[in-house]
Each structure stands twice: as C-alpha cells, then as structure tokens.
Motif scaffolding. Structure first.
Motif, PDB file in Angstrom:
ATOM      1  N   GLN A 176      -2.776 -11.359  38.349  1.00  0.00           N
ATOM      2  CA  GLN A 176      -1.496 -11.297  39.043  1.00  0.00           C
ATOM      3  C   GLN A 176      -1.678 -11.347  40.556  1.00  0.00           C
ATOM      4  O   GLN A 176      -0.933 -12.030  41.267  1.00  0.00           O
ATOM      5  CB  GLN A 176      -0.743 -10.024  38.657  1.00  0.00           C
ATOM      6  N   ARG A 177      -2.678 -10.641  41.068  1.00  0.00           N
ATOM      7  CA  ARG A 177      -2.951 -10.678  42.518  1.00  0.00           C
ATOM      8  C   ARG A 177      -3.320 -12.087  42.962  1.00  0.00           C
ATOM      9  O   ARG A 177      -2.938 -12.534  44.048  1.00  0.00           O
ATOM     10  CB  ARG A 177      -4.071  -9.703  42.871  1.00  0.00           C
ATOM     11  N   GLN A 178      -4.052 -12.812  42.137  1.00  0.00           N
ATOM     12  CA  GLN A 178      -4.533 -14.141  42.507  1.00  0.00           C
ATOM     13  C   GLN A 178      -3.464 -15.223  42.368  1.00  0.00           C
ATOM     14  O   GLN A 178      -3.430 -16.171  43.150  1.00  0.00           O
ATOM     15  CB  GLN A 178      -5.747 -14.507  41.648  1.00  0.00           C
TER      16      GLN A 178
ATOM     17  N   PRO B  58       9.950 -12.373  41.136  1.00  0.00           N
ATOM     18  CA  PRO B  58       8.689 -13.123  41.224  1.00  0.00           C
ATOM     19  C   PRO B  58       7.536 -12.201  41.629  1.00  0.00           C
ATOM     20  O   PRO B  58       7.672 -11.381  42.540  1.00  0.00           O
ATOM     21  CB  PRO B  58       8.974 -14.160  42.321  1.00  0.00           C
ATOM     22  N   GLY B  59       6.413 -12.320  40.929  1.00  0.00           N
ATOM     23  CA  GLY B  59       5.230 -11.540  41.248  1.00  0.00           C
ATOM     24  C   GLY B  59       5.286 -10.093  40.818  1.00  0.00           C
ATOM     25  O   GLY B  59       4.395  -9.307  41.148  1.00  0.00           O
ATOM     26  N   GLU B  60       6.297  -9.707  40.041  1.00  0.00           N
ATOM     27  CA  GLU B  60       6.499  -8.312  39.652  1.00  0.00           C
ATOM     28  C   GLU B  60       6.148  -8.103  38.188  1.00  0.00           C
ATOM     29  O   GLU B  60       6.280  -9.009  37.365  1.00  0.00           O
ATOM     30  CB  GLU B  60       7.958  -7.927  39.879  1.00  0.00           C
TER      31      GLU B  60
ATOM     32  N   LEU C  54      -6.850  -4.765  31.030  1.00  0.00           N
ATOM     33  CA  LEU C  54      -5.804  -4.403  31.990  1.00  0.00           C
ATOM     34  C   LEU C  54      -6.218  -4.766  33.413  1.00  0.00           C
ATOM     35  O   LEU C  54      -5.419  -5.306  34.194  1.00  0.00           O
ATOM     36  CB  LEU C  54      -5.497  -2.906  31.900  1.00  0.00           C
ATOM     37  N   ASP C  55      -7.466  -4.475  33.755  1.00  0.00           N
ATOM     38  CA  ASP C  55      -7.967  -4.832  35.092  1.00  0.00           C
ATOM     39  C   ASP C  55      -7.907  -6.336  35.305  1.00  0.00           C
ATOM     40  O   ASP C  55      -7.579  -6.809  36.404  1.00  0.00           O
ATOM     41  CB  ASP C  55      -9.406  -4.330  35.269  1.00  0.00           C
ATOM     42  N   LEU C  56      -8.233  -7.090  34.260  1.00  0.00           N
ATOM     43  CA  LEU C  56      -8.201  -8.551  34.358  1.00  0.00           C
ATOM     44  C   LEU C  56      -6.767  -9.035  34.600  1.00  0.00           C
ATOM     45  O   LEU C  56      -6.532  -9.903  35.453  1.00  0.00           O
ATOM     46  CB  LEU C  56      -8.758  -9.167  33.082  1.00  0.00           C
ATOM     47  N   LEU C  57      -5.811  -8.486  33.886  1.00  0.00           N
ATOM     48  CA  LEU C  57      -4.412  -8.882  34.075  1.00  0.00           C
ATOM     49  C   LEU C  57      -3.932  -8.569  35.489  1.00  0.00           C
ATOM     50  O   LEU C  57      -3.221  -9.372  36.104  1.00  0.00           O
ATOM     51  CB  LEU C  57      -3.522  -8.181  33.044  1.00  0.00           C
TER      52      LEU C  57
ATOM     53  N   TYR D 295       4.956 -10.405  35.000  1.00  0.00           N
ATOM     54  CA  TYR D 295       4.753  -9.948  33.628  1.00  0.00           C
ATOM     55  C   TYR D 295       5.966  -9.140  33.155  1.00  0.00           C
ATOM     56  O   TYR D 295       6.501  -8.314  33.905  1.00  0.00           O
ATOM     57  CB  TYR D 295       3.540  -9.016  33.515  1.00  0.00           C
ATOM     58  N   LEU D 296       6.366  -9.365  31.907  1.00  0.00           N
ATOM     59  CA  LEU D 296       7.145  -8.389  31.165  1.00  0.00           C
ATOM     60  C   LEU D 296       6.145  -7.706  30.261  1.00  0.00           C
ATOM     61  O   LEU D 296       5.642  -8.300  29.306  1.00  0.00           O
ATOM     62  CB  LEU D 296       8.253  -9.048  30.344  1.00  0.00           C
TER      63      LEU D 296
END
Length: 284
Positions: A196-198, A36-38, A189-192, A203-204
C-alpha cells in the motif's frame, strides 16, 4: 478528496431454505466509503454480513436495493462484460490460500491469466510475472512450480501477486490471514502494508479479528446483524468504542498480559454500566 468507493443504503437478502420460507435480510441499509490510498477495516462476528458486503461490491451476490459507486460509476447492476472490465481496478484476495489457486496451473500461468485477459502479450506478461514474484518476496523459479509445492503463507503471497497484477485501485481483502499461523500472518500483513505504501492501493479489509483490523486500518466500520453500528478512526474505535457490540469485540480481543486483560475487562464493564448513548450512525 473524492471517495474511491461509496456504498449507500445497501440491502441484500437471500431466499429461505423452504419453498415458502421468507427471505433472509443479510444487509439492512449498509453505508460506507473508502478514499484513495485508504484501508477501511470492516469487522464483525460470524454471520454479521461483512463478507456479503465485499461480495456485493465484487458483483458476486445480487443487490436488492441501494447504490455502489466505484470511481464515480454506479456498479451494483453492472453487466458481466462490464465486470470483467472493472476487474482491472477492482480485485480480491480470498480467505483460503489452499482453494483460491487453481492446482493444475503453475504459479506463472496463474499470474499471467489476468494480464493476458487485459490484452497484454505473452512475452510482456512473463516479464511482469517476474516483477510480481519479486514484489511479494518469492523466488523467480516459483513461476514454474505448482501451488501444492508452497506453504499456506506462500500461496497467499501468490494470491496477493495475482490481485496486484493489473494495478488495481481497490482490493477487497476477505479474511486474508485467518487461515494462517501467527508468524506467517504477521509477514503477510506487513507485506500488504508495504504494498500500500508503494502503490497507493486502497483496501477493504474484512475480518472478525479486531486486533488485526487495528493494525491494518485507517478507519474501522463495525457491522452487527447486517447493520453498521459504529464507524470512526481505527485508534478511536478500537480503544474507546461507543457501541456495546464494539465493546464486546474489544473485550474478546486477546491480550498477552493476563492482568491487563482483566483490568481492561473490568474497566469496560464499569463503563457499560453507566448510561450512555450508543453510536448507531453509519459512515460519516
């Protein structure tokens, strides 16, 4: 921490082109896991089988054998109805932002579709569309426009918003920036990473570009000819690779400084000339 997704001894084969042609083994016992979260980066060259892994997880290609377990449930043989239910937690961002959006639907309709499919009312769906556009940094009036009115980077942001619409636990990112120019690529990429932080989404991240995978991933699995040849922390795999194929990927990654590129290549060539055991383990 329990794994969100595990793939164990996954095998996929496709029919040969002729009537009597043998089947082609595309995946040969692939195993990996995502927490999770990775972000797990999956990197390999053309024809390595990396996209097939993502498609197998999504139920888009038949699995010959092996297990895919998502949130504790075996899903490799899930029915079409169960797949629709799983789409709430398992989403995808495809490579080409020009073909992944329906050209006849407004952006608002595109983003509303997955919400309506989950039983959310139209008024609530419209409200959520505004929030999704804001999250991917598109103006609210984008909802009333068609995909052709947007650049490739903007369309990919719409695709990201669509994947986020129902609050998934895992998103398969299938070469999501390979069709974009360098400046736009970094913005996406920055948006992704920010999303994820939020949200804590996993992600795979499937890519042929080791430099991109290094930036995006916590861990990296390297696939070559349908087999995972190396897995480890991103910082280790991308700087101190153990398998010869991974070394070749590192050497192929561009470096702005020509002298540094040459020195790195010479160092890897010296290391490759020394006897060493290649890491052929699967996910550990």
């Amino acid at each position: 921490m329990n794994d969100l997704l595990t793939v164990e001894d996954l095998r996929v084969s496709f029919p040969g082109r002729g009537r009597r042609a043998p089947r082609t083994d595309v995946l040969k016992g692939v195993s990996l896991r995502i927490r999770p979260g990775e972000t797990l980066g999956l990197v390999g060259g053309s024809g390595s089988g990396k996209t097939t892994i993502g498609r197998a997880i999504l139920g888009l290609v038949p699995v010959r054998s092996g297990a895919i377990t998502f949130m504790g449930e075996r899903i490799e043989g899930a029915s079409a109805r169960r797949r629709r239910e799983l789409s709430r937690d398992l989403q995808v961002i495809f490579q080409d932002p020009y073909t992944s959006l329906n050209p006849s639907l407004t952006i608002g309709d595109t983003l509303s579709e997955p919400l309506l499919a989950q039983g959310i009312g139209r008024a609530e769906a419209r409200r959520r569309v505004g929030g999704l556009l804001d999250r991917v940094r598109l103006p609210a009036d984008a909802a009333d426009r068609l995909p052709r009115e947007f650049s490739g980077g903007q369309r990919q942001r719409v695709a990201i918003a669509r994947a986020l619409a129902v609050g998934p636990k895992l998103i398969v990112c299938d070469e999501p920036v390979s069709a974009l120019d360098l400046t736009t690529r970094q913005t996406v990429l920055d948006l992704l990473l920010e999303i994820q932080r939020q949200t804590g989404v996993s992600y795979l991240f499937v890519s042929h570009d080791l430099a991109v995978v290094r930036v995006m991933s916590h861990r990296v699995s390297v696939i070559h000819r349908g087999e995972i040849v190396e897995t480890g922390e991103a910082s280790t795999v991308t700087t101190r690779p153990e398998h010869d194929y991974t070394r070749r990927l590192v050497l192929a990654a561009p470096v702005a400084d020509v002298a540094r590129q040459r020195a790195r290549r010479e160092a890897f060539e010296r290391a490759s000339a020394q006897p060493s055991g290649a890491n052929t383990s699967t996910d550990r």
